[in-house]
Design a protein around this motif. Structure first.
Motif, PDB file in Angstrom:
ATOM      1  N   GLN A  12       1.993  -5.474  18.137  1.00 46.44           N
ATOM      2  CA  GLN A  12       0.828  -5.962  17.392  1.00 46.44           C
ATOM      3  C   GLN A  12      -0.192  -6.635  18.301  1.00 46.44           C
ATOM      4  OE1 GLN A  12       2.854  -8.259  14.276  1.00 46.44           O
ATOM      5  NE2 GLN A  12       2.483  -6.558  12.882  1.00 46.44           N
ATOM      6  N   SER A  47      -7.170  -6.226   6.723  1.00 43.61           N
ATOM      7  CA  SER A  47      -6.295  -6.278   5.554  1.00 43.61           C
ATOM      8  C   SER A  47      -5.802  -4.899   5.141  1.00 43.61           C
ATOM      9  CB  SER A  47      -7.025  -6.928   4.383  1.00 43.61           C
ATOM     10  OG  SER A  47      -8.197  -6.170   4.074  1.00 43.61           O
ATOM     11  N   TYR A  48      -6.566  -3.884   5.422  1.00 46.70           N
ATOM     12  CA  TYR A  48      -6.138  -2.550   5.050  1.00 46.70           C
ATOM     13  C   TYR A  48      -5.396  -1.868   6.177  1.00 46.70           C
ATOM     14  CZ  TYR A  48      -6.349   2.451   4.562  1.00 46.70           C
ATOM     15  OH  TYR A  48      -6.049   3.770   4.575  1.00 46.70           O
ATOM     16  N   ASN A  49      -5.911  -1.951   7.380  1.00 46.06           N
ATOM     17  CA  ASN A  49      -5.368  -1.447   8.638  1.00 46.06           C
ATOM     18  C   ASN A  49      -4.621  -0.120   8.562  1.00 46.06           C
ATOM     19  OD1 ASN A  49      -3.023  -2.667   7.582  1.00 46.06           O
ATOM     20  ND2 ASN A  49      -3.037  -4.315   9.082  1.00 46.06           N
ATOM     21  N   GLU A  50      -5.400   0.919   8.278  1.00 42.20           N
ATOM     22  CA  GLU A  50      -4.893   2.286   8.294  1.00 42.20           C
ATOM     23  C   GLU A  50      -4.396   2.644   9.687  1.00 42.20           C
ATOM     24  OE1 GLU A  50      -7.962   5.118   7.495  1.00 42.20           O
ATOM     25  OE2 GLU A  50      -6.854   6.771   8.390  1.00 42.20           O
ATOM     26  N   GLN A  51      -3.304   3.378   9.747  1.00 43.06           N
ATOM     27  CA  GLN A  51      -2.787   3.854  11.023  1.00 43.06           C
ATOM     28  C   GLN A  51      -3.391   5.213  11.345  1.00 43.06           C
ATOM     29  OE1 GLN A  51       1.442   3.616  11.691  1.00 43.06           O
ATOM     30  NE2 GLN A  51       1.589   1.595  10.745  1.00 43.06           N
ATOM     31  N   ARG A  54       3.732   1.127   2.937  1.00 39.33           N
ATOM     32  CA  ARG A  54       3.452   0.184   4.006  1.00 39.33           C
ATOM     33  C   ARG A  54       4.116  -1.145   3.696  1.00 39.33           C
ATOM     34  NH1 ARG A  54      -2.194  -2.546   5.303  1.00 39.33           N
ATOM     35  NH2 ARG A  54      -1.202  -4.284   4.257  1.00 39.33           N
ATOM     36  N   TYR A  71       7.034  -0.997  17.856  1.00 41.03           N
ATOM     37  CA  TYR A  71       5.648  -1.282  17.557  1.00 41.03           C
ATOM     38  C   TYR A  71       5.209  -2.539  18.293  1.00 41.03           C
ATOM     39  CZ  TYR A  71       7.409  -4.695  14.129  1.00 41.03           C
ATOM     40  OH  TYR A  71       8.056  -5.754  13.513  1.00 41.03           O
ATOM     41  N   TYR A  75       0.848  -1.184   0.000  1.00 42.27           N
ATOM     42  CA  TYR A  75       0.000   0.000   0.000  1.00 42.27           C
ATOM     43  C   TYR A  75       0.890   1.243   0.000  1.00 42.27           C
ATOM     44  CZ  TYR A  75      -4.177  -2.710   1.308  1.00 42.27           C
ATOM     45  OH  TYR A  75      -5.230  -3.583   1.328  1.00 42.27           O
ATOM     46  N   PHE A  96      -3.195   8.477  13.960  1.00 39.47           N
ATOM     47  CA  PHE A  96      -2.152   9.108  14.747  1.00 39.47           C
ATOM     48  C   PHE A  96      -2.715   9.953  15.880  1.00 39.47           C
ATOM     49  CE2 PHE A  96       1.845   8.303  12.556  1.00 39.47           C
ATOM     50  CZ  PHE A  96       1.399   7.763  11.368  1.00 39.47           C
ATOM     51  N   ASN A 131       2.579  -4.130   8.626  1.00 43.00           N
ATOM     52  CA  ASN A 131       1.917  -2.824   8.726  1.00 43.00           C
ATOM     53  C   ASN A 131       2.841  -1.740   9.242  1.00 43.00           C
ATOM     54  OD1 ASN A 131      -0.265  -1.128   8.260  1.00 43.00           O
ATOM     55  ND2 ASN A 131      -0.950  -1.259  10.373  1.00 43.00           N
ATOM     56  N   PHE A 166       0.580   5.600   0.682  1.00 43.34           N
ATOM     57  CA  PHE A 166      -0.269   6.606   1.312  1.00 43.34           C
ATOM     58  C   PHE A 166       0.315   8.006   1.109  1.00 43.34           C
ATOM     59  CE2 PHE A 166      -2.596   3.505   3.877  1.00 43.34           C
ATOM     60  CZ  PHE A 166      -1.695   2.463   3.976  1.00 43.34           C
ATOM     61  N   SER A 218      -3.571   0.845  14.881  1.00 43.51           N
ATOM     62  CA  SER A 218      -4.319   0.301  13.753  1.00 43.51           C
ATOM     63  C   SER A 218      -4.950  -1.016  14.156  1.00 43.51           C
ATOM     64  CB  SER A 218      -3.399   0.098  12.541  1.00 43.51           C
ATOM     65  OG  SER A 218      -2.487  -0.964  12.770  1.00 43.51           O
ATOM     66  N   ASP A 219      -5.987  -1.421  13.425  1.00 45.17           N
ATOM     67  CA  ASP A 219      -6.529  -2.754  13.670  1.00 45.17           C
ATOM     68  C   ASP A 219      -5.773  -3.742  12.793  1.00 45.17           C
ATOM     69  OD1 ASP A 219      -9.561  -2.080  11.786  1.00 45.17           O
ATOM     70  OD2 ASP A 219      -7.606  -2.756  11.106  1.00 45.17           O
ATOM     71  N   TYR A 258       0.012  11.412   3.519  1.00 43.85           N
ATOM     72  CA  TYR A 258      -0.458  12.002   4.762  1.00 43.85           C
ATOM     73  C   TYR A 258      -0.206  13.504   4.714  1.00 43.85           C
ATOM     74  CZ  TYR A 258      -1.099   7.614   7.375  1.00 43.85           C
ATOM     75  OH  TYR A 258      -1.541   6.393   7.831  1.00 43.85           O
ATOM     76  N   GLN A 273      -0.969  17.366  13.580  1.00 46.24           N
ATOM     77  CA  GLN A 273      -1.785  16.156  13.558  1.00 46.24           C
ATOM     78  C   GLN A 273      -1.673  15.510  12.186  1.00 46.24           C
ATOM     79  OE1 GLN A 273      -4.125  14.737  16.033  1.00 46.24           O
ATOM     80  NE2 GLN A 273      -3.828  13.093  14.536  1.00 46.24           N
ATOM     81  N   MET A 274      -1.300  14.246  12.130  1.00 48.14           N
ATOM     82  CA  MET A 274      -1.172  13.530  10.867  1.00 48.14           C
ATOM     83  C   MET A 274      -2.551  13.110  10.379  1.00 48.14           C
ATOM     84  SD  MET A 274       2.064  13.191   9.961  1.00 48.14           S
ATOM     85  CE  MET A 274       2.338  11.662   9.091  1.00 48.14           C
ATOM     86  N   TYR A 328       2.028   1.926  17.647  1.00 50.80           N
ATOM     87  CA  TYR A 328       3.341   2.280  17.086  1.00 50.80           C
ATOM     88  C   TYR A 328       3.843   3.574  17.715  1.00 50.80           C
ATOM     89  CZ  TYR A 328       1.032  -0.493  13.462  1.00 50.80           C
ATOM     90  OH  TYR A 328       0.324  -1.459  12.794  1.00 50.80           O
ATOM     91  N   LEU A 338       5.092   1.486   8.488  1.00 50.20           N
ATOM     92  CA  LEU A 338       5.161   2.525   7.471  1.00 50.20           C
ATOM     93  C   LEU A 338       6.580   3.062   7.335  1.00 50.20           C
ATOM     94  CD1 LEU A 338       1.926   4.565   8.257  1.00 50.20           C
ATOM     95  CD2 LEU A 338       2.292   2.959   6.387  1.00 50.20           C
TER      96      LEU A 338
END
Lengths: 113, 113
Positions: free
Chosen positions: B50, B98-102, A95, B48, A33, B104, A99, A35, B94-95, A37, A44-45, B33, A101
């Protein structure tokens, strides 16, 4: 190791105009992936847009769109109809597995009224 | 409201002292993270986690330590072994989808005098 390069430390755009921020990355993975930001002065991100590498279609979110060139490992961000609120630091991120980054050094975008 | 909180916003410490930065999330995310941000370098991963009671070193873990005793909390300790601790520190979560956006937190600015 994956690396992300943003070659433009600073960019300026006139309000209502269009600007493109560049990003290149290096990876040997085929599925990943990418991104963009945004970090305004508040620090704030905020996630602007994401792109899945397996999707050929470029992602679009309102005034924000990307030009994803997988073979060239390029992932640029286009901001249309720039607004004063778009002024911020923009980070490109990759990514990697787990996960985690990897961020580029960032591009400061200034918007002129 | 769901989100990530970091406290304090600004922190000052004398050289040689350990200091702990707080990060709490109520998003029910499994992964958390810690990143460090320096001017011109983007964000770099420190540690990090998990899952609760498990964590891994990131790219710049030397001089830092973490714990993950609760799902919602991931404190970072900056020890006296960290040679250049003055920086902006960002926590994310993040969760495990499969995508798990972070997402902040607002960050903590640490200044060592």
């Amino acid at each position: 190791a994956q690396t992300v390069t943003q070659s433009q430390p600073e960019m300026s755009v006139q309000e209502a105009e269009t600007v493109t921020l560049s990003c290149t990355y290096d990876t040997s993975e085929s599925d990943y992936y990418l991104f963009w930001y945004k970090q305004p002065p508040s620090r704030q991100m905020i996630l602007v847009i994401r792109q899945e590498a397996y999707k050929q279609q470029n992602a679009t979110e309102n005034r924000f769109s990307v030009n994803f060139q997988k073979a060239a490992k390029s992932f640029s961000l286009k901001i249309s109809d720039s607004q004063l609120g778009d002024a911020a630091m923009y980070f490109c991120a990759y990514r990697r597995r787990g996960n985690k980054l990897v961020f580029g050094a960032g591009t400061i975008l200034r918007v002129k009224s | 409201d769901g989100g990530i909180t970091q406290s304090p916003k600004y922190l000052f410490r004398k050289e040689g002292q350990n200091v702990t930065l707080s990060c709490e999330q109520n998003l029910n995310h499994d992964a958390m993270y810690w990143y460090r941000q320096d001017p011109g370098q983007g964000l770099r991963l420190i540690y990090y986690s998990q899952i609760v009671n498990d964590f891994q070193k990131g790219d710049i873990a030397e001089g830092y330590s973490v714990s993950r005793e609760k799902k919602e909390s991931f404190p970072l300790t900056v020890t006296s072994a960290q040679k250049n601790p003055t920086a902006f520190y960002l926590c994310a979560s993040s969760d495990q989808g499969s995508y798990n956006e972070q997402f902040f937190g607002p960050g903590t600015r640490l200044t060592v005098l």
